[in-house]
Design an enzyme around this catalytic site. Structure first.
Site, PDB file in Angstrom:
ATOM      1  N   HIS A 204      27.997  84.791  70.328  1.00 49.49           N
ATOM      2  CA  HIS A 204      26.743  85.070  70.653  1.00 49.49           C
ATOM      3  C   HIS A 204      25.786  86.307  70.180  1.00 49.49           C
ATOM      4  O   HIS A 204      24.853  86.637  70.555  1.00 49.49           O
ATOM      5  CB  HIS A 204      26.645  85.374  72.234  1.00 49.49           C
ATOM      6  CG  HIS A 204      27.308  86.706  72.592  1.00 49.49           C
ATOM      7  ND1 HIS A 204      28.581  86.952  72.750  1.00 49.49           N
ATOM      8  CD2 HIS A 204      26.623  87.709  73.119  1.00 49.49           C
ATOM      9  CE1 HIS A 204      28.932  88.047  73.151  1.00 49.49           C
ATOM     10  NE2 HIS A 204      27.760  88.794  73.304  1.00 49.49           N
TER      11      HIS A 204
HETATM   12  C1  UD1 Z   1      23.449  91.301  75.724  1.00 46.30           C
HETATM   13  C2  UD1 Z   1      23.929  92.379  75.246  1.00 46.30           C
HETATM   14  C3  UD1 Z   1      25.208  92.291  74.400  1.00 46.30           C
HETATM   15  C4  UD1 Z   1      26.015  91.508  75.418  1.00 46.30           C
HETATM   16  C5  UD1 Z   1      25.637  90.219  75.918  1.00 46.30           C
HETATM   17  C6  UD1 Z   1      26.619  89.798  76.845  1.00 46.30           C
HETATM   18  C7  UD1 Z   1      22.105  93.998  74.495  1.00 46.30           C
HETATM   19  C8  UD1 Z   1      21.529  94.435  73.238  1.00 46.30           C
HETATM   20  N1  UD1 Z   1      22.730  92.903  74.157  1.00 46.30           N
HETATM   21  O1  UD1 Z   1      23.097  90.361  74.644  1.00 46.30           O
HETATM   22  O2  UD1 Z   1      25.770  93.299  74.065  1.00 46.30           O
HETATM   23  O3  UD1 Z   1      27.342  91.074  74.617  1.00 46.30           O
HETATM   24  O4  UD1 Z   1      24.326  90.592  76.580  1.00 46.30           O
HETATM   25  O5  UD1 Z   1      26.606  88.553  77.379  1.00 46.30           O
HETATM   26  O6  UD1 Z   1      21.998  94.580  75.460  1.00 46.30           O
HETATM   27  N2  UD1 Z   1      18.783  84.501  78.041  1.00 46.30           N
HETATM   28  C9  UD1 Z   1      18.687  83.596  78.672  1.00 46.30           C
HETATM   29  N3  UD1 Z   1      19.044  83.778  79.961  1.00 46.30           N
HETATM   30  C10 UD1 Z   1      19.503  84.864  80.433  1.00 46.30           C
HETATM   31  C11 UD1 Z   1      19.639  85.932  79.570  1.00 46.30           C
HETATM   32  C12 UD1 Z   1      19.146  85.722  78.232  1.00 46.30           C
HETATM   33  O7  UD1 Z   1      18.279  82.330  78.343  1.00 46.30           O
HETATM   34  O8  UD1 Z   1      19.840  84.901  81.894  1.00 46.30           O
HETATM   35  C13 UD1 Z   1      18.353  84.262  76.379  1.00 46.30           C
HETATM   36  C14 UD1 Z   1      16.911  84.507  76.308  1.00 46.30           C
HETATM   37  O9  UD1 Z   1      16.344  83.697  75.254  1.00 46.30           O
HETATM   38  C15 UD1 Z   1      17.146  85.943  75.657  1.00 46.30           C
HETATM   39  C16 UD1 Z   1      18.516  86.137  74.914  1.00 46.30           C
HETATM   40  O10 UD1 Z   1      19.200  85.345  75.665  1.00 46.30           O
HETATM   41  O11 UD1 Z   1      16.035  86.326  74.647  1.00 46.30           O
HETATM   42  C17 UD1 Z   1      19.077  87.207  74.589  1.00 46.30           C
HETATM   43  O12 UD1 Z   1      19.232  87.887  76.040  1.00 46.30           O
HETATM   44  P1  UD1 Z   1      19.425  89.511  75.665  1.00 46.30           P
HETATM   45  O13 UD1 Z   1      19.905  89.932  77.087  1.00 46.30           O
HETATM   46  O14 UD1 Z   1      18.515  90.209  75.174  1.00 46.30           O
HETATM   47  O15 UD1 Z   1      20.762  89.672  74.984  1.00 46.30           O
HETATM   48  P2  UD1 Z   1      22.322  88.984  74.847  1.00 46.30           P
HETATM   49  O16 UD1 Z   1      22.236  88.418  73.604  1.00 46.30           O
HETATM   50  O17 UD1 Z   1      22.331  88.223  76.114  1.00 46.30           O
HETATM   51  N1  UDP Z   2      32.953  85.077  80.074  1.00 47.80           N
HETATM   52  C1  UDP Z   2      32.835  83.975  81.074  1.00 47.80           C
HETATM   53  N2  UDP Z   2      32.435  82.671  80.864  1.00 47.80           N
HETATM   54  C2  UDP Z   2      31.973  82.152  79.480  1.00 47.80           C
HETATM   55  C3  UDP Z   2      32.289  83.459  78.474  1.00 47.80           C
HETATM   56  C4  UDP Z   2      32.897  84.551  78.746  1.00 47.80           C
HETATM   57  O1  UDP Z   2      32.986  84.445  82.123  1.00 47.80           O
HETATM   58  O2  UDP Z   2      31.532  81.266  79.376  1.00 47.80           O
HETATM   59  C5  UDP Z   2      33.370  86.294  80.052  1.00 47.80           C
HETATM   60  C6  UDP Z   2      34.671  86.638  79.740  1.00 47.80           C
HETATM   61  O3  UDP Z   2      35.703  86.557  80.197  1.00 47.80           O
HETATM   62  C7  UDP Z   2      34.372  88.192  79.475  1.00 47.80           C
HETATM   63  C8  UDP Z   2      32.952  88.418  79.597  1.00 47.80           C
HETATM   64  O4  UDP Z   2      32.388  87.155  79.900  1.00 47.80           O
HETATM   65  O5  UDP Z   2      34.870  88.894  80.680  1.00 47.80           O
HETATM   66  C9  UDP Z   2      32.527  88.845  77.901  1.00 47.80           C
HETATM   67  O6  UDP Z   2      31.208  88.692  78.053  1.00 47.80           O
HETATM   68  P1  UDP Z   2      30.347  88.466  76.503  1.00 47.80           P
HETATM   69  O7  UDP Z   2      31.279  87.786  75.648  1.00 47.80           O
HETATM   70  O8  UDP Z   2      28.954  87.769  76.960  1.00 47.80           O
HETATM   71  O9  UDP Z   2      30.066  89.700  76.061  1.00 47.80           O
HETATM   72  P2  UDP Z   2      30.789  90.985  75.556  1.00 47.80           P
HETATM   73  O10 UDP Z   2      32.258  91.323  76.010  1.00 47.80           O
HETATM   74  O11 UDP Z   2      30.790  90.659  74.037  1.00 47.80           O
HETATM   75  O12 UDP Z   2      29.777  92.143  75.533  1.00 47.80           O
END
Ligand code: UD1
Ligand code: UDP
Length: 360
Positions: A204
């Site tokens: 992601h």
């Molecule tokens: C964010 C964090 C990342 C973390 C991840 C965990 C930052 C810069 N990034 O990335 O470090 O690893 O969360 O999962 O803070 N979206 C949805 N539904 C939601 C949330 C997001 O559809 O509930 C989609 C939207 O299109 C949005 C995109 O995901 O624009 C990105 O969401 P965003 O919270 O900006 O960053 P993540 O990629 O989720």
């Molecule tokens: N995780 C979850 N469901 C999923 C994928 C990940 O519960 O489908 C959990 C995973 O066990 C871990 C956390 O989400 O605890 C990691 O989140 P993510 O990879 O989104 O973010 P990052 O750690 O890279 O910031």
């Protein structure tokens, strides 16, 4: 015991999971605390599901920040968190990790003269493409209490002359794995068929899934990997594969099971059952080292801020080139794999953090 009113700030899936042991510990020890959810993640399967599964209290405040550009999201969270801390009469703010919510929470609090604690301090990828690298650095340099998971992180913080006090605590994600795997084995509900042997995949990171070239490399690699792959796809990744016209191709790969983001109990169970993991996640690299999980991880990135997991034999950074990914999986010999002990602590990180906060 210091009497402090704590705000536990969270906004995304990993923050909810990694803050959960701490929220439990505050409750157990009668520490006055409010959970404040920025709303950065808002879909049920990346936010509310974790409150239900982990039996956490509803957030005191839900700020509804939502998605947006880096500046919009961080700026809106900054304004809303400032108001939240004022309304709640907060003394000490805790942030966890490296998201935009973390930077906003730390910055809002430090400018209000509140005490800031950064959990998971001192991680560095030295990859300047990542918004997370700026968030974690700025949070570390705005914090009074730096909760470093490992001695490696402590040394990084010392070398950067941070102003705050450093405490090495372990990572709360190990607490979460230890607290929840047995529950997962009883209660997790997987609503799809799980093959006997499979690879668990997540991807992601913006620098991966936003780049069509990386998407194509991934598709190329996944096509040639022989074992079935289960990919709980993050909303960002799904959107990006769709935008670049690659989602259909990804779905149609032979042996690919594309499923929605999973609950934590379901994901723990999938980790436990998998042959190996391919991921660009930060938290999953750590969870794979938990004493009750112990899985090999191929990290689909050019760098990691988790070198301890590499040194202990769990993680190998393979990058995003398709041949490198295919070769790593093909050459992995499970029978000969002997990783060291978990480098992220003994599952008592939250206890140590609370000891520091209440002065015990
Ligand atoms: C964010 C964090 C990342 C973390 C991840 C965990 C930052 C810069 N990034 O990335 O470090 O690893 O969360 O999962 O803070 N979206 C949805 N539904 C939601 C949330 C997001 O559809 O509930 C989609 C939207 O299109 C949005 C995109 O995901 O624009 C990105 O969401 P965003 O919270 O900006 O960053 P993540 O990629 O989720
Ligand atoms: N995780 C979850 N469901 C999923 C994928 C990940 O519960 O489908 C959990 C995973 O066990 C871990 C956390 O989400 O605890 C990691 O989140 P993510 O990879 O989104 O973010 P990052 O750690 O890279 O910031």
């Amino acid at each position: 015991m210091n009497r402090v009113k704590v705000a536990v700030v969270l906004g995304t899936r990993p923050e909810i999971i990694k803050m959960s042991p701490l929220i439990r510990e505050f409750k157990k020890r009668g520490v006055d605390h409010d959970v404040v959810h920025s709303g950065q993640h808002y879909d049920d399967n990346v936010s509310n599901i974790f409150f239900r599964e982990l039996e956490l209290e509803e957030p005191e405040l839900y700020l509804g920040v939502g998605s947006g550009s880096q500046g919009e999201q961080t700026g809106e969270a900054l304004m809303k968190l400032e108001k939240a801390f004022k309304d709640l009469d907060t003394d000490l703010v805790l942030v966890q990790g490296d998201t935009n919510t973390v930077l906003a929470g730390a910055l809002a609090a430090v400018k209000m003269g509140l005490t800031v604690g950064h959990i998971e301090a001192g991680l560095r990828s030295y990859d300047y493409r990542m918004p997370e690298e700026y968030n974690r650095r700025l949070a570390d340099h705005s914090s009074h209490l730096l909760f470093a998971p490992t001695e490696v992180n402590r040394r990084i913080l010392e070398s950067e002359d941070v102003w705050g006090e450093i405490h090495v605590t372990g990572n709360t994600v190990i607490d979460a794995c230890i607290q929840n795997l047995a529950i997962a084995e009883k209660k997790a509900e997987l609503d799809f068929e799980v093959p006997e042997e499979f690879i668990l995949l997540t991807a992601h990171r913006a620098e991966n899934v936003d780049d069509p070239e990386v998407q194509e490399n991934f598709i190329e690699a996944f096509k040639k990997i022989e074992l079935p792959i289960i990919y709980p796809i993050h909303p960002r990744a799904e959107e990006m594969f769709k935008i670049h016209g690659n989602l259909k191709m990804l779905k149609e790969i032979d042996g690919m099971k594309l499923v929605p983001p999973q609950g934590y109990l379901e994901f723990l169970l999938l980790m436990k059952k998998s042959e190996l993991i391919m991921t660009d996640s930060g938290g999953i690299q750590e969870e794979a080292t938990a004493p009750n999980i112990r899985k090999k991880v191929f990290v689909l990135r050019d760098s990691t801020e988790r070198p301890e997991a590499v040194d202990a034999g769990y993680c190998t950074v393979v990058g995003t080139d398709s041949d490198d990914i295919i070769d790593s999986v093909k050459n992995f010999q499970k029978e000969d794999w002997k990783p060291k002990e978990c480098p992220y602590g003994d599952g008592k990180a939250a206890e140590r953090i609370v000891d520091v906060i209440i002065g015990e």
